[in-house]
Scaffold this motif. Structure first.
Motif, PDB file in Angstrom:
ATOM      1  N   ASP A  90      22.340  43.797  45.529  1.00  0.00           N
ATOM      2  CA  ASP A  90      22.343  43.264  46.886  1.00  0.00           C
ATOM      3  C   ASP A  90      22.980  42.033  47.206  1.00  0.00           C
ATOM      4  OD1 ASP A  90      20.616  45.539  47.046  1.00  0.00           O
ATOM      5  OD2 ASP A  90      18.866  44.628  46.920  1.00  0.00           O
ATOM      6  N   SER A  91      23.525  41.216  46.387  1.00  0.00           N
ATOM      7  CA  SER A  91      23.904  40.051  46.544  1.00  0.00           C
ATOM      8  C   SER A  91      25.595  40.143  46.428  1.00  0.00           C
ATOM      9  CB  SER A  91      23.776  38.958  45.438  1.00  0.00           C
ATOM     10  OG  SER A  91      22.397  38.949  45.338  1.00  0.00           O
ATOM     11  N   ASN A  92      26.158  38.980  47.232  1.00  0.00           N
ATOM     12  CA  ASN A  92      27.770  39.197  47.424  1.00  0.00           C
ATOM     13  C   ASN A  92      28.410  38.599  45.850  1.00  0.00           C
ATOM     14  OD1 ASN A  92      27.980  39.936  49.962  1.00  0.00           O
ATOM     15  ND2 ASN A  92      27.734  38.060  50.850  1.00  0.00           N
ATOM     16  N   ILE A  93      29.573  39.253  45.504  1.00  0.00           N
ATOM     17  CA  ILE A  93      29.983  38.490  44.188  1.00  0.00           C
ATOM     18  C   ILE A  93      30.407  37.245  44.679  1.00  0.00           C
ATOM     19  CG2 ILE A  93      31.772  39.146  42.774  1.00  0.00           C
ATOM     20  CD1 ILE A  93      31.407  41.790  42.826  1.00  0.00           C
ATOM     21  N   LYS A  94      30.165  36.266  43.781  1.00  0.00           N
ATOM     22  CA  LYS A  94      30.899  34.902  43.857  1.00  0.00           C
ATOM     23  C   LYS A  94      31.735  34.368  42.597  1.00  0.00           C
ATOM     24  CE  LYS A  94      26.990  33.234  46.759  1.00  0.00           C
ATOM     25  NZ  LYS A  94      25.923  32.246  46.998  1.00  0.00           N
ATOM     26  N   GLU A  95      32.661  33.699  43.023  1.00  0.00           N
ATOM     27  CA  GLU A  95      33.720  33.119  41.878  1.00  0.00           C
ATOM     28  C   GLU A  95      33.264  31.797  41.371  1.00  0.00           C
ATOM     29  OE1 GLU A  95      38.151  31.753  42.032  1.00  0.00           O
ATOM     30  OE2 GLU A  95      37.747  33.803  42.812  1.00  0.00           O
ATOM     31  N   TYR A  96      33.033  31.636  40.113  1.00  0.00           N
ATOM     32  CA  TYR A  96      32.750  30.165  39.635  1.00  0.00           C
ATOM     33  C   TYR A  96      33.659  29.758  38.378  1.00  0.00           C
ATOM     34  CZ  TYR A  96      28.078  31.399  41.540  1.00  0.00           C
ATOM     35  OH  TYR A  96      27.050  31.827  42.451  1.00  0.00           O
ATOM     36  N   LYS A  97      33.491  28.682  38.237  1.00  0.00           N
ATOM     37  CA  LYS A  97      34.216  28.248  36.915  1.00  0.00           C
ATOM     38  C   LYS A  97      33.218  27.378  36.141  1.00  0.00           C
ATOM     39  CE  LYS A  97      36.249  24.409  39.543  1.00  0.00           C
ATOM     40  NZ  LYS A  97      37.339  23.689  39.761  1.00  0.00           N
ATOM     41  N   LEU A  98      33.390  27.842  34.722  1.00  0.00           N
ATOM     42  CA  LEU A  98      32.618  27.071  33.657  1.00  0.00           C
ATOM     43  C   LEU A  98      32.979  25.931  33.418  1.00  0.00           C
ATOM     44  CD1 LEU A  98      32.439  30.360  31.372  1.00  0.00           C
ATOM     45  CD2 LEU A  98      30.684  29.581  33.061  1.00  0.00           C
ATOM     46  N   SER A  99      32.165  24.856  33.241  1.00  0.00           N
ATOM     47  CA  SER A  99      32.521  23.498  33.104  1.00  0.00           C
ATOM     48  C   SER A  99      32.307  22.936  31.564  1.00  0.00           C
ATOM     49  CB  SER A  99      31.796  22.563  33.894  1.00  0.00           C
ATOM     50  OG  SER A  99      30.453  22.815  33.816  1.00  0.00           O
ATOM     51  N   THR A 100      31.932  23.852  30.785  1.00  0.00           N
ATOM     52  CA  THR A 100      31.640  23.183  29.634  1.00  0.00           C
ATOM     53  C   THR A 100      32.381  24.289  28.333  1.00  0.00           C
ATOM     54  OG1 THR A 100      29.615  24.685  29.173  1.00  0.00           O
ATOM     55  CG2 THR A 100      29.370  22.518  29.916  1.00  0.00           C
ATOM     56  N   VAL A 101      32.275  23.894  27.111  1.00  0.00           N
ATOM     57  CA  VAL A 101      33.144  24.731  26.023  1.00  0.00           C
ATOM     58  C   VAL A 101      32.293  26.020  26.161  1.00  0.00           C
ATOM     59  CG1 VAL A 101      33.592  24.659  23.644  1.00  0.00           C
ATOM     60  CG2 VAL A 101      33.728  22.470  24.495  1.00  0.00           C
ATOM     61  N   THR A 102      33.341  27.063  26.072  1.00  0.00           N
ATOM     62  CA  THR A 102      32.469  28.502  26.402  1.00  0.00           C
ATOM     63  C   THR A 102      32.659  29.114  24.949  1.00  0.00           C
ATOM     64  OG1 THR A 102      33.121  28.354  28.644  1.00  0.00           O
ATOM     65  CG2 THR A 102      32.920  30.483  27.617  1.00  0.00           C
ATOM     66  N   TYR A 103      31.647  29.611  24.308  1.00  0.00           N
ATOM     67  CA  TYR A 103      31.630  30.459  23.364  1.00  0.00           C
ATOM     68  C   TYR A 103      32.510  31.751  23.677  1.00  0.00           C
ATOM     69  CZ  TYR A 103      29.582  32.957  19.282  1.00  0.00           C
ATOM     70  OH  TYR A 103      29.540  33.842  17.996  1.00  0.00           O
ATOM     71  N   GLY A 104      33.105  32.141  22.733  1.00  0.00           N
ATOM     72  CA  GLY A 104      33.830  33.474  22.996  1.00  0.00           C
ATOM     73  C   GLY A 104      35.495  33.101  23.179  1.00  0.00           C
ATOM     74  N   THR A 105      35.758  31.594  23.298  1.00  0.00           N
ATOM     75  CA  THR A 105      37.223  31.180  23.391  1.00  0.00           C
ATOM     76  C   THR A 105      37.612  30.780  21.913  1.00  0.00           C
ATOM     77  OG1 THR A 105      36.463  29.101  24.250  1.00  0.00           O
ATOM     78  CG2 THR A 105      36.873  30.798  25.717  1.00  0.00           C
ATOM     79  N   ALA A 106      38.786  30.899  21.680  1.00  0.00           N
ATOM     80  CA  ALA A 106      39.328  30.784  20.328  1.00  0.00           C
ATOM     81  C   ALA A 106      39.221  29.198  20.259  1.00  0.00           C
ATOM     82  CB  ALA A 106      40.931  30.919  20.192  1.00  0.00           C
ATOM     83  N   LYS A 163      28.189  25.681  35.203  1.00  0.00           N
ATOM     84  CA  LYS A 163      29.117  26.293  35.768  1.00  0.00           C
ATOM     85  C   LYS A 163      28.794  25.885  37.466  1.00  0.00           C
ATOM     86  CE  LYS A 163      26.367  30.293  37.294  1.00  0.00           C
ATOM     87  NZ  LYS A 163      26.557  31.676  38.073  1.00  0.00           N
ATOM     88  N   SER A 164      30.121  26.120  38.152  1.00  0.00           N
ATOM     89  CA  SER A 164      29.773  25.476  39.587  1.00  0.00           C
ATOM     90  C   SER A 164      30.738  26.670  40.401  1.00  0.00           C
ATOM     91  CB  SER A 164      30.388  24.365  39.865  1.00  0.00           C
ATOM     92  OG  SER A 164      31.649  24.126  39.133  1.00  0.00           O
ATOM     93  N   PRO A 165      30.400  26.759  41.733  1.00  0.00           N
ATOM     94  CA  PRO A 165      31.077  27.481  42.518  1.00  0.00           C
ATOM     95  C   PRO A 165      32.541  27.309  42.525  1.00  0.00           C
ATOM     96  CG  PRO A 165      29.115  26.978  43.335  1.00  0.00           C
ATOM     97  CD  PRO A 165      29.155  26.066  42.523  1.00  0.00           C
ATOM     98  N   ASN A 166      33.407  28.061  42.507  1.00  0.00           N
ATOM     99  CA  ASN A 166      34.893  27.648  42.586  1.00  0.00           C
ATOM    100  C   ASN A 166      35.264  27.811  44.089  1.00  0.00           C
ATOM    101  OD1 ASN A 166      37.441  27.176  41.634  1.00  0.00           O
ATOM    102  ND2 ASN A 166      38.125  29.445  42.044  1.00  0.00           N
ATOM    103  N   LYS A 167      35.760  26.419  44.445  1.00  0.00           N
ATOM    104  CA  LYS A 167      35.989  26.114  45.834  1.00  0.00           C
ATOM    105  C   LYS A 167      37.585  26.036  46.031  1.00  0.00           C
ATOM    106  CE  LYS A 167      31.862  24.041  46.896  1.00  0.00           C
ATOM    107  NZ  LYS A 167      30.827  22.828  46.463  1.00  0.00           N
ATOM    108  N   GLU A 168      38.543  25.956  44.559  1.00  0.00           N
ATOM    109  CA  GLU A 168      39.955  25.867  44.763  1.00  0.00           C
ATOM    110  C   GLU A 168      40.388  27.232  44.830  1.00  0.00           C
ATOM    111  OE1 GLU A 168      41.531  22.746  41.958  1.00  0.00           O
ATOM    112  OE2 GLU A 168      39.221  22.753  41.455  1.00  0.00           O
ATOM    113  N   LEU A 169      40.651  27.667  45.877  1.00  0.00           N
ATOM    114  CA  LEU A 169      41.150  29.097  45.821  1.00  0.00           C
ATOM    115  C   LEU A 169      42.420  29.799  45.592  1.00  0.00           C
ATOM    116  CD1 LEU A 169      38.926  30.573  48.652  1.00  0.00           C
ATOM    117  CD2 LEU A 169      38.542  30.680  46.227  1.00  0.00           C
ATOM    118  N   ASP A 170      43.474  28.345  45.812  1.00  0.00           N
ATOM    119  CA  ASP A 170      44.837  28.352  45.760  1.00  0.00           C
ATOM    120  C   ASP A 170      45.192  27.528  44.474  1.00  0.00           C
ATOM    121  OD1 ASP A 170      47.453  28.930  46.158  1.00  0.00           O
ATOM    122  OD2 ASP A 170      47.696  27.180  47.496  1.00  0.00           O
TER     123      ASP A 170
END
Length: 198
Positions: free
Chosen positions: A112-128, A10-17
């Protein structure tokens, strides 16, 4: 989740638009009896957002591996049976960056941490589509290797049920040769066999 980032899963999501995106709900599951993974993250691709879930719009693909009954019957034919598991198979397979926005998550390390947005970069268990994508990669490894060694190609194509290898041999020597060859082929492609059972 820290391991996901450390391993590049996973990596931080920098593409907000971004025009099309989907946030996957997730939670943890504790498995006290597990030898390798005591705490596992579970992603829910079936959770509906508005009227659709991610899984409701994903294709599931065709079945590429033999059914479990066929494997189990064949598994008991020879003198020596052995099994192994591909370590974190889904997480070793990268998703095209163009589609990673469909696998966004929010996470924070602590309250205590801020919520951050990420995107998963690999095949994700739980997707069809995850089972098909993973088995299709194994199928491709088999096809790529067929000119070099048709027997091992056949084993990769017909002796795996998802990430579990179920194989038999007529002698200890044959089993050792097969194990060494399979480890070499799959390791070279980032898929590591573990949890050996004889």
């Amino acid at each position: 989740m820290e391991e996901y980032e450390k391993l590049g899963h996973k990596s931080p999501n920098k593409e907000l638009d971004v025009k099309i995106s989907y946030f996957l709900p997730h939670h943890t599951v504790r498995r006290k009896d597990s030898i390798t993974t005591k705490l596992r993250v579970v992603f829910d691709g079936s959770c509906k957002s508005n009227s659709n879930s991610l899984n409701s719009v994903l294709g599931v693909g065709q079945i590429l591996q033999p059914d479990i009954f066929t494997l189990l019957v064949r598994f008991r034919v020879n003198k020596i049976d052995f099994m192994a598991d591909i370590k974190q198979m889904y997480r070793q397979l990268l998703i095209n960056p163009d589609y990673q926005n469909l696998q966004k998550i929010v996470w924070r390390k602590s309250l205590d941490s801020n919520i951050k947005e990420y995107k998963l970069s690999t095949v994700t268990y739980g997707t069809a589509s995850a089972p098909f994508l993973a088995t299709r990669c194994l199928h491709q490894i088999s096809l790529d290797f067929k000119p070099q060694n048709p027997e091992l190609s056949n084993i990769i194509q017909n002796s795996l049920y998802m990430d579990d290898l179920m194989l038999e041999a007529s002698s200890n020597r044959e089993a050792i040769i097969l194990i060494q060859a399979l480890i070499e082929i799959l390791d070279a492609r980032g898929l590591h066999l573990r949890k050996w059972w004889f």
